[in-house]
Scaffold this motif. Structure first.
Motif, PDB file in Angstrom:
ATOM      1  N   SER A   1       0.909  -1.163   0.198  1.00 53.76           N
ATOM      2  CA  SER A   1      -0.056  -0.126  -0.108  1.00 53.76           C
ATOM      3  C   SER A   1       0.886   1.336  -0.122  1.00 53.76           C
ATOM      4  O   SER A   1       0.636   2.339  -0.494  1.00 53.76           O
ATOM      5  N   ALA A   2       1.844   1.366   0.652  1.00 52.47           N
ATOM      6  CA  ALA A   2       2.694   2.475   0.676  1.00 52.47           C
ATOM      7  C   ALA A   2       3.518   2.617  -0.513  1.00 52.47           C
ATOM      8  O   ALA A   2       3.693   3.819  -1.038  1.00 52.47           O
ATOM      9  N   LEU A   3       3.819   1.445  -1.258  1.00 52.40           N
ATOM     10  CA  LEU A   3       4.494   1.655  -2.682  1.00 52.40           C
ATOM     11  C   LEU A   3       3.631   2.298  -3.395  1.00 52.40           C
ATOM     12  O   LEU A   3       3.919   2.993  -4.407  1.00 52.40           O
ATOM     13  N   LEU A   4       2.346   1.650  -3.508  1.00 51.73           N
ATOM     14  CA  LEU A   4       1.492   2.290  -4.496  1.00 51.73           C
ATOM     15  C   LEU A   4       1.272   3.671  -4.112  1.00 51.73           C
ATOM     16  O   LEU A   4       1.181   4.663  -5.202  1.00 51.73           O
ATOM     17  N   HIS A   5       1.265   4.391  -2.890  1.00 51.70           N
ATOM     18  CA  HIS A   5       1.015   5.606  -2.712  1.00 51.70           C
ATOM     19  C   HIS A   5       2.154   6.376  -3.112  1.00 51.70           C
ATOM     20  O   HIS A   5       2.409   7.502  -3.592  1.00 51.70           O
ATOM     21  N   LEU A   6       3.634   5.920  -2.988  1.00 57.00           N
ATOM     22  CA  LEU A   6       4.609   6.750  -3.608  1.00 57.00           C
ATOM     23  C   LEU A   6       4.791   6.472  -4.935  1.00 57.00           C
ATOM     24  O   LEU A   6       5.047   7.663  -5.648  1.00 57.00           O
ATOM     25  N   HIS A   7       4.101   5.490  -5.813  1.00 56.48           N
ATOM     26  CA  HIS A   7       4.061   5.288  -7.143  1.00 56.48           C
ATOM     27  C   HIS A   7       3.091   6.491  -7.692  1.00 56.48           C
ATOM     28  O   HIS A   7       1.886   6.515  -7.190  1.00 56.48           O
ATOM     29  N   GLY A   8       3.620   7.168  -8.250  1.00 60.83           N
ATOM     30  CA  GLY A   8       2.805   8.374  -9.044  1.00 60.83           C
ATOM     31  C   GLY A   8       2.833   9.537  -8.235  1.00 60.83           C
ATOM     32  O   GLY A   8       2.282  10.637  -8.442  1.00 60.83           O
ATOM     33  N   PHE A   9       3.486   9.423  -7.253  1.00 63.25           N
ATOM     34  CA  PHE A   9       3.575  10.800  -6.096  1.00 63.25           C
ATOM     35  C   PHE A   9       4.380  11.919  -6.842  1.00 63.25           C
ATOM     36  O   PHE A   9       4.326  13.137  -6.558  1.00 63.25           O
ATOM     37  N   ASP A  10       5.055  11.512  -7.735  1.00 66.41           N
ATOM     38  CA  ASP A  10       5.737  12.801  -8.682  1.00 66.41           C
ATOM     39  C   ASP A  10       4.453  13.692  -9.427  1.00 66.41           C
ATOM     40  O   ASP A  10       4.887  14.768 -10.000  1.00 66.41           O
TER      41      ASP A  10
END
Length: 80
Positions: free
Chosen positions: A49-58
Protein backbone atom coordinates in the motif's frame (compact mmCIF):
# COMPACT_ATOMS: atom_id res chain seq x y z
CA UNK A 1 19.06 -10.25 -6.94
CA UNK A 2 17.42 -7.13 -5.54
CA UNK A 3 15.83 -7.34 -2.10
CA UNK A 4 12.11 -6.62 -1.91
CA UNK A 5 11.48 -3.45 0.14
CA UNK A 6 10.24 -3.92 3.67
CA UNK A 7 8.32 -1.56 5.95
CA UNK A 8 11.55 -0.01 7.24
CA UNK A 9 12.77 0.85 3.73
CA UNK A 10 9.41 2.26 2.70
CA UNK A 11 9.19 4.32 5.90
CA UNK A 12 12.67 5.67 5.27
CA UNK A 13 11.71 6.69 1.72
CA UNK A 14 8.54 8.41 2.96
CA UNK A 15 10.55 10.23 5.64
CA UNK A 16 13.12 11.36 3.07
CA UNK A 17 10.34 12.54 0.75
CA UNK A 18 8.63 14.53 3.49
CA UNK A 19 11.90 16.11 4.62
CA UNK A 20 12.89 16.99 1.06
CA UNK A 21 15.92 14.68 1.04
CA UNK A 22 14.52 12.94 -2.06
CA UNK A 23 12.35 14.38 -4.79
CA UNK A 24 8.87 13.24 -5.73
CA UNK A 25 10.32 11.90 -8.98
CA UNK A 26 13.01 9.90 -7.15
CA UNK A 27 10.47 8.37 -4.76
CA UNK A 28 8.26 7.42 -7.70
CA UNK A 29 11.19 5.94 -9.62
CA UNK A 30 12.14 3.79 -6.63
CA UNK A 31 8.58 2.44 -6.28
CA UNK A 32 7.99 1.74 -9.99
CA UNK A 33 9.66 -1.67 -9.99
CA UNK A 34 7.55 -2.94 -7.11
CA UNK A 35 4.25 -1.57 -8.43
CA UNK A 36 4.56 -2.06 -12.19
CA UNK A 37 7.11 -4.82 -12.76
CA UNK A 38 7.15 -7.15 -9.76
CA UNK A 39 4.14 -6.47 -7.51
CA UNK A 40 3.77 -10.17 -6.70
CA UNK A 41 7.10 -10.10 -4.83
CA UNK A 42 5.73 -7.60 -2.28
CA UNK A 43 3.79 -9.85 0.08
CA UNK A 44 3.25 -7.47 3.02
CA UNK A 45 -0.02 -5.55 2.44
CA UNK A 46 1.15 -2.44 4.34
CA UNK A 47 4.37 -2.26 2.33
CA UNK A 48 2.44 -2.76 -0.89
CA UNK A 49 0.00 0.00 0.00
CA UNK A 50 2.79 2.43 0.88
CA UNK A 51 4.55 1.64 -2.41
CA UNK A 52 1.33 2.26 -4.33
CA UNK A 53 1.07 5.69 -2.75
CA UNK A 54 4.70 6.52 -3.55
CA UNK A 55 4.16 5.37 -7.12
CA UNK A 56 2.84 8.33 -9.03
CA UNK A 57 3.61 10.73 -6.19
CA UNK A 58 5.63 12.77 -8.66
CA UNK A 59 2.31 13.90 -10.11
CA UNK A 60 0.63 14.78 -6.80
CA UNK A 61 0.63 18.34 -5.59
CA UNK A 62 -1.72 20.14 -3.28
CA UNK A 63 -1.80 23.91 -3.39
CA UNK A 64 -2.44 25.85 -0.18
CA UNK A 65 -6.10 26.51 0.62
CA UNK A 66 -7.52 29.54 -1.12
CA UNK A 67 -8.68 32.49 0.94
CA UNK A 68 -11.96 32.41 -0.94
CA UNK A 69 -13.71 29.38 -2.37
CA UNK A 70 -15.24 31.67 -5.03
CA UNK A 71 -11.96 31.83 -6.92
CA UNK A 72 -9.47 29.06 -7.71
CA UNK A 73 -6.42 28.79 -5.46
CA UNK A 74 -3.25 30.49 -6.71
CA UNK A 75 -0.61 28.39 -8.41
CA UNK A 76 1.76 26.85 -5.92
CA UNK A 77 5.37 27.53 -6.98
CA UNK A 78 6.49 24.43 -5.10
CA UNK A 79 4.59 22.27 -7.61
CA UNK A 80 6.48 21.92 -10.89
Amino acid sequence: MVTVPDREQVTRTWTELISGAVTRAAAHAWAVRWVEDEPERVTDPMTGSALLHLHGFDQACTAPAAASRASPPPADPRCP
